[in-house]
Write a protein that holds these residues in place. Structure first.
Motif, PDB file in Angstrom:
ATOM      1  N   SER A   1     -16.678 -38.457 -23.952  1.00  0.00           N
ATOM      2  CA  SER A   1     -17.201 -39.572 -23.166  1.00  0.00           C
ATOM      3  C   SER A   1     -16.365 -39.780 -21.909  1.00  0.00           C
ATOM      4  O   SER A   1     -15.311 -39.150 -21.732  1.00  0.00           O
ATOM      5  N   ALA A   2     -16.815 -40.679 -21.055  1.00  0.00           N
ATOM      6  CA  ALA A   2     -16.072 -41.046 -19.848  1.00  0.00           C
ATOM      7  C   ALA A   2     -14.656 -41.465 -20.220  1.00  0.00           C
ATOM      8  O   ALA A   2     -14.452 -42.207 -21.188  1.00  0.00           O
ATOM      9  N   GLY A   3     -13.677 -40.982 -19.477  1.00  0.00           N
ATOM     10  CA  GLY A   3     -12.278 -41.330 -19.721  1.00  0.00           C
ATOM     11  C   GLY A   3     -11.558 -40.414 -20.674  1.00  0.00           C
ATOM     12  O   GLY A   3     -10.322 -40.413 -20.722  1.00  0.00           O
ATOM     13  N   ASP A   4     -12.289 -39.626 -21.453  1.00  0.00           N
ATOM     14  CA  ASP A   4     -11.648 -38.661 -22.355  1.00  0.00           C
ATOM     15  C   ASP A   4     -11.059 -37.504 -21.552  1.00  0.00           C
ATOM     16  O   ASP A   4     -11.535 -37.173 -20.462  1.00  0.00           O
ATOM     17  N   VAL A   5     -10.043 -36.866 -22.127  1.00  0.00           N
ATOM     18  CA  VAL A   5      -9.469 -35.662 -21.523  1.00  0.00           C
ATOM     19  C   VAL A   5     -10.067 -34.447 -22.222  1.00  0.00           C
ATOM     20  O   VAL A   5      -9.993 -34.311 -23.443  1.00  0.00           O
ATOM     21  N   TRP A   6     -10.645 -33.581 -21.426  1.00  0.00           N
ATOM     22  CA  TRP A   6     -11.361 -32.402 -21.914  1.00  0.00           C
ATOM     23  C   TRP A   6     -10.772 -31.169 -21.250  1.00  0.00           C
ATOM     24  O   TRP A   6     -10.430 -31.188 -20.072  1.00  0.00           O
ATOM     25  N   TRP A   7     -10.675 -30.085 -22.021  1.00  0.00           N
ATOM     26  CA  TRP A   7     -10.100 -28.865 -21.458  1.00  0.00           C
ATOM     27  C   TRP A   7     -10.961 -27.667 -21.813  1.00  0.00           C
ATOM     28  O   TRP A   7     -11.189 -27.393 -22.986  1.00  0.00           O
ATOM     29  N   SER A   8     -11.434 -26.984 -20.775  1.00  0.00           N
ATOM     30  CA  SER A   8     -12.106 -25.703 -20.963  1.00  0.00           C
ATOM     31  C   SER A   8     -11.184 -24.619 -20.436  1.00  0.00           C
ATOM     32  O   SER A   8     -10.973 -24.507 -19.227  1.00  0.00           O
ATOM     33  N   ALA A   9     -10.622 -23.831 -21.355  1.00  0.00           N
ATOM     34  CA  ALA A   9      -9.656 -22.792 -20.981  1.00  0.00           C
ATOM     35  C   ALA A   9     -10.394 -21.519 -20.591  1.00  0.00           C
ATOM     36  O   ALA A   9     -10.296 -20.481 -21.243  1.00  0.00           O
ATOM     37  N   SER A  10     -11.164 -21.639 -19.519  1.00  0.00           N
ATOM     38  CA  SER A  10     -11.919 -20.509 -19.003  1.00  0.00           C
ATOM     39  C   SER A  10     -11.488 -20.287 -17.559  1.00  0.00           C
ATOM     40  O   SER A  10     -10.364 -20.634 -17.177  1.00  0.00           O
ATOM     41  N   ASP A  11     -12.352 -19.707 -16.762  1.00  0.00           N
ATOM     42  CA  ASP A  11     -12.095 -19.467 -15.352  1.00  0.00           C
ATOM     43  C   ASP A  11     -13.320 -19.933 -14.572  1.00  0.00           C
ATOM     44  O   ASP A  11     -14.456 -19.775 -15.042  1.00  0.00           O
ATOM     45  N   VAL A  12     -13.103 -20.472 -13.381  1.00  0.00           N
ATOM     46  CA  VAL A  12     -14.235 -20.955 -12.595  1.00  0.00           C
ATOM     47  C   VAL A  12     -15.168 -19.818 -12.178  1.00  0.00           C
ATOM     48  O   VAL A  12     -16.291 -20.060 -11.732  1.00  0.00           O
ATOM     49  N   GLY A  13     -14.727 -18.574 -12.314  1.00  0.00           N
ATOM     50  CA  GLY A  13     -15.581 -17.440 -11.988  1.00  0.00           C
ATOM     51  C   GLY A  13     -16.663 -17.165 -13.006  1.00  0.00           C
ATOM     52  O   GLY A  13     -17.609 -16.429 -12.725  1.00  0.00           O
ATOM     53  N   TRP A  14     -16.537 -17.739 -14.195  1.00  0.00           N
ATOM     54  CA  TRP A  14     -17.509 -17.503 -15.261  1.00  0.00           C
ATOM     55  C   TRP A  14     -18.368 -18.746 -15.479  1.00  0.00           C
ATOM     56  O   TRP A  14     -18.039 -19.841 -15.050  1.00  0.00           O
ATOM     57  N   VAL A  15     -19.443 -18.586 -16.219  1.00  0.00           N
ATOM     58  CA  VAL A  15     -20.368 -19.700 -16.408  1.00  0.00           C
ATOM     59  C   VAL A  15     -19.716 -20.851 -17.178  1.00  0.00           C
ATOM     60  O   VAL A  15     -19.986 -22.026 -16.899  1.00  0.00           O
ATOM     61  N   VAL A  16     -18.837 -20.546 -18.124  1.00  0.00           N
ATOM     62  CA  VAL A  16     -18.162 -21.626 -18.853  1.00  0.00           C
ATOM     63  C   VAL A  16     -17.338 -22.475 -17.890  1.00  0.00           C
ATOM     64  O   VAL A  16     -17.285 -23.700 -17.998  1.00  0.00           O
ATOM     65  N   GLY A  17     -16.715 -21.812 -16.909  1.00  0.00           N
ATOM     66  CA  GLY A  17     -15.940 -22.550 -15.923  1.00  0.00           C
ATOM     67  C   GLY A  17     -16.802 -23.420 -15.033  1.00  0.00           C
ATOM     68  O   GLY A  17     -16.452 -24.570 -14.740  1.00  0.00           O
ATOM     69  N   HIS A  18     -17.933 -22.873 -14.584  1.00  0.00           N
ATOM     70  CA  HIS A  18     -18.854 -23.670 -13.783  1.00  0.00           C
ATOM     71  C   HIS A  18     -19.280 -24.923 -14.549  1.00  0.00           C
ATOM     72  O   HIS A  18     -19.192 -26.042 -14.052  1.00  0.00           O
ATOM     73  N   SER A  19     -19.772 -24.693 -15.762  1.00  0.00           N
ATOM     74  CA  SER A  19     -20.376 -25.785 -16.521  1.00  0.00           C
ATOM     75  C   SER A  19     -19.355 -26.757 -17.077  1.00  0.00           C
ATOM     76  O   SER A  19     -19.558 -27.977 -17.012  1.00  0.00           O
ATOM     77  N   TYR A  20     -18.241 -26.227 -17.627  1.00  0.00           N
ATOM     78  CA  TYR A  20     -17.376 -27.100 -18.428  1.00  0.00           C
ATOM     79  C   TYR A  20     -15.928 -27.214 -17.964  1.00  0.00           C
ATOM     80  O   TYR A  20     -15.133 -27.884 -18.610  1.00  0.00           O
ATOM     81  N   ILE A  21     -15.581 -26.587 -16.835  1.00  0.00           N
ATOM     82  CA  ILE A  21     -14.360 -26.989 -16.135  1.00  0.00           C
ATOM     83  C   ILE A  21     -14.739 -27.959 -15.027  1.00  0.00           C
ATOM     84  O   ILE A  21     -14.104 -28.989 -14.838  1.00  0.00           O
ATOM     85  N   VAL A  22     -15.816 -27.634 -14.311  1.00  0.00           N
ATOM     86  CA  VAL A  22     -16.160 -28.394 -13.109  1.00  0.00           C
ATOM     87  C   VAL A  22     -17.219 -29.465 -13.386  1.00  0.00           C
ATOM     88  O   VAL A  22     -16.913 -30.664 -13.428  1.00  0.00           O
ATOM     89  N   TYR A  23     -18.440 -29.056 -13.585  1.00  0.00           N
ATOM     90  CA  TYR A  23     -19.541 -30.011 -13.481  1.00  0.00           C
ATOM     91  C   TYR A  23     -19.658 -30.993 -14.641  1.00  0.00           C
ATOM     92  O   TYR A  23     -19.685 -32.211 -14.432  1.00  0.00           O
ATOM     93  N   ALA A  24     -19.777 -30.517 -15.872  1.00  0.00           N
ATOM     94  CA  ALA A  24     -20.084 -31.420 -16.986  1.00  0.00           C
ATOM     95  C   ALA A  24     -19.055 -32.540 -17.162  1.00  0.00           C
ATOM     96  O   ALA A  24     -19.425 -33.713 -17.237  1.00  0.00           O
ATOM     97  N   PRO A  25     -17.751 -32.228 -17.246  1.00  0.00           N
ATOM     98  CA  PRO A  25     -16.798 -33.335 -17.448  1.00  0.00           C
ATOM     99  C   PRO A  25     -16.781 -34.327 -16.295  1.00  0.00           C
ATOM    100  O   PRO A  25     -16.643 -35.537 -16.518  1.00  0.00           O
ATOM    101  N   LEU A  26     -16.921 -33.829 -15.057  1.00  0.00           N
ATOM    102  CA  LEU A  26     -16.901 -34.747 -13.917  1.00  0.00           C
ATOM    103  C   LEU A  26     -18.187 -35.554 -13.821  1.00  0.00           C
ATOM    104  O   LEU A  26     -18.164 -36.717 -13.391  1.00  0.00           O
ATOM    105  N   LEU A  27     -19.306 -34.984 -14.216  1.00  0.00           N
ATOM    106  CA  LEU A  27     -20.564 -35.737 -14.177  1.00  0.00           C
ATOM    107  C   LEU A  27     -20.519 -36.982 -15.056  1.00  0.00           C
ATOM    108  O   LEU A  27     -21.144 -37.997 -14.734  1.00  0.00           O
ATOM    109  N   ILE A  28     -19.781 -36.920 -16.168  1.00  0.00           N
ATOM    110  CA  ILE A  28     -19.730 -38.086 -17.055  1.00  0.00           C
ATOM    111  C   ILE A  28     -18.486 -38.945 -16.841  1.00  0.00           C
ATOM    112  O   ILE A  28     -18.301 -39.942 -17.522  1.00  0.00           O
TER     113      ILE A  28
END
Length: 647
Positions: free
Chosen positions: A291-318
């Protein structure tokens, strides 16, 4: 826990069954409710337009800005001083916290600089960067002005970068002077110079972020600049006015992400703005329990789809806090690296690849490093990128004392097709299964004729159209390939290219790829492109590359080469030379090291190399040998080498 684990109870399934059924039978009701998680400039009145299937449009009359939703609205709601990004870089000894206020200032300024350089809505920007905050700033700045970003993993070699530059035709390349590995530095500027030498397209500008570790130095000029203006990042943004978010249609493209194709030519997966934002925002609580305010970590790279979705966009969107990690699971400095990050930053849940877990287990089999850290705030470890094998899953759950959840998805889908939905409806874990289809993805198993099979029967995993929001909306400038690659095999379905089965509880079991794309530590690589690199060698007449099972990386490419007539080669020397060629043309990410010199390759009468049969033998399976095989004796001679019994 095992495949014979107790079936989920009616109570455990109730919320899931209701959500899944509505998501596929009442898309307007389900997805318009989910769309309320996003702030729209013009709210959509319908969920999906399927009139031009499979080119479906999600929230067709909606208007929004993804960057505004990921940054500005959290500032506007009074949470600007909350941490947006925690940058943790053991390879440089740096830790930095960036608030939403600070992120907004940096993003809007870079966006303004891009506009001042002539970048407009719909223009492409290639981002070739290491795991540093500027990578996230670059991605969001493009989203802010409607430029279509295409992130290329920094480990890719110049020929691979050149292919992507020619396909996307970027106005600007945003980069850094290099990436940093535990034992070496990787300069990016020479790679870009070489890529622009190889490419037909030339960007107007190349912007280079200078890292202290590289010590500056002159940027390319003259002939070396390859026709582009090279400028330092600090100079590029100096004096730039902050850009305001552009109003974008829901269906406007957000980014292009290239994934391997069986022909060796990468496919530019296109993601839209509206469907993508809704799907990722919905997934953070319902799939991951964040949820908002939680600390989330995706140990991927922004070059891959996991990085796009779950380092950058998804956590910041919420409005969560995302950890950006520049390091390794082991060696930076030890096998406790992940647990240190979780403890220091109060991570609630994290995402990583099975490869990372296996690497930690290899170095610390007893899990002694885990006991050194306070993991009391940590709740769940999620895994994706490749199949999570039961042995690794069991080890991690035993040592952590936490649920370890497999996910199944692809670059093309953008978020999971199957998962254990920890926020919506947690279910019992069955080893070897990512659990059930995620709402919106109507998963089925089809036989070769396109007929649905019974529970427990293995076949082709496919998704009934339309694909859920957040999945690809097409391939960049290649509608024909979009249809032929994904939609033509089974009419009315997206063919995932994976085989498997669904049991009587609805649990999905993914058994492996059905094509010649291999999965190396979560990175999908075309065997065709590796073969093309090997074929450059003067001694090689023919080559077949297959992916064989590997305990650490899931699969590794192995080459089987036939030498040109009259050529005699030392096996060890040839192995090293071919490995160097693959590194040069594909990059170190291919992990290509093993080559066998063989007398011939098994083929059909039409000349097709029997890679699937070779792979089955190498993996210890009973091979399926087609009746069209040209010379069975060739396969018989090769079999002991494939099994590792002879050379």
């Amino acid at each position: 826990m095992s495949q014979e684990s107790p079936s989920p109870t009616a109570a455990e399934r109730e919320a899931y069954d209701k959500a899944f059924e509505q998501s596929v039978s009442d898309r307007d009701g389900f997805w318009l409710e989910a769309a309320r998680l996003i702030e729209w400039i013009q709210p959509p009145s319908s969920a999906v337009d399927v009139s031009n299937s499979p080119h479906n449009r999600w929230f067709p009359d909606g208007k929004l800005n993804t960057c505004y939703n990921a940054v500005d609205r959290h500032v506007d709601s009074g949470r600007g001083e909350q941490a947006a990004i925690i940058y943790d870089s053991p390879v440089t000894g740096t830790t930095q916290t960036i608030t939403y206020n600070e992120l907004l200032a940096r993003v809007s300024r870079l966006a303004g600089a891009l506009q001042a350089d002539g970048v407009r809505k719909g223009d492409r920007v290639v981002i070739y960067m290491p795991m540093i905050p500027e990578a996230i700033v670059a991605i969001l700045a493009c989203a802010r002005i409607g430029a279509v970003h295409s992130v290329v993993f920094g480990g890719f070699a110049a020929p691979e970068l050149a292919i992507r530059v020619d396909d996307a035709k970027p106005a600007v390349i945003l980069t850094a002077d290099g990436g940093i590995e535990p034992s070496r530095q990787v300069p990016y500027v020479p790679i870009i110079v070489k890529a622009l030498e190889l490419s037909r397209h030339t960007p107007t500008t190349v912007v280079v972020h200078e890292r202290a570790e590289f010590g500056g130095g002159a940027l390319p000029s003259g002939d070396e600049a390859r026709g582009a203006a090279w400028v330092r990042w600090a100079d590029f943004v100096d004096g730039a006015e902050a850009a305001v978010p552009e109003e974008l249609d829901s269906a406007d493209p957000l980014y292009i992400l290239y994934t391997s194709g069986t022909t060796g030519m990468p496919k530019g997966v296109v993601r839209d703005n509206g469907g993508h934002a809704v799907a990722l925002a919905w997934s953070m609580w319902n799939v991951y329990g964040i949820s908002a305010g939680d600390v989330w970590w995706s140990a991927s790279d922004v070059g891959w789809v996991v990085g796009h979705s779950y380092i950058v966009y998804a956590p910041l969107l919420i409005g969560a806090t995302t950890v950006l990690y520049e390091g390794k699971p082991v060696g930076t400095p030890d096998a406790g690296a992940f647990w240190r990050v979780i403890a220091e930053h109060g991570v609630r849940a994290m995402f990583t690849a099975p490869t990372a877990i296996r690497a930690i287990r290899r170095v610390d089999p007893k899990g002694e490093e885990i006991g050194k850290y306070d993991l009391s705030k940590f709740e769940t470890l999620f895994s994706a990128g490749e199949r999570l094998d039961p042995e690794t899953q069991t080890w991690a759950m035993d040592k952590l004392g936490k649920p370890v959840i497999d996910n199944w998805w692809q670059t093309e889908t953008g978020w999971p097709l199957a998962s254990n939905l920890r926020g919506l409806s947690p279910m019992p874990i069955k080893l070897g299964s990512p659990t059930v289809a995620v709402p919106g993805s109507d998963l089925v198993v089809l036989d070769g004729e396109g007929n649905e099979v019974a529970p427990g029967v293995e076949g082709n995993l496919a998704v009934r159209l339309p694909l859920a929001p957040g999945n690809m909306i097409g391939l960049w400038n290649d509608d024909e390939r979009f249809v032929s690659s994904y939609m033509a095999t089974f009419e009315g379905f997206y063919a995932t290219g994976d085989g498997g089965y669904i049991d009587s509880d609805g649990y999905v079991f993914v058994m492996g790829r059905t094509d010649d794309v291999i999965n190396v530590a979560g990175h999908r690589l075309s065997t065709g492109s590796i073969e093309a690199a090997i074929g450059v060698h003067d001694s090689v007449a023919e080559v077949a590359v297959i992916g064989v099972k590997d305990e650490l990386k899931g699969q590794l490419p192995v080459g089987y080469v036939v030498l040109k007539s009259g050529v005699v080669a030392d096996p060890a020397t040839l192995r090293d030379e071919l490995a160097a060629l693959v590194r040069e043309h594909i990059g170190a990410v291919a992990s290509f090291r093993e080559t066998h010199i063989v007398q011939g390759l098994p083929k059909t009468r039409s000349g097709k190399i029997l890679r699937k049969t070779m792979r089955q033998i190498a993996d210890g399976q009973s091979p399926s040998v087609p009746s069209t095989i040209e010379d069975p004796d060739v396969l018989d001679a090769l079999a002991p080498i494939l099994r590792g019994e002879a050379e």
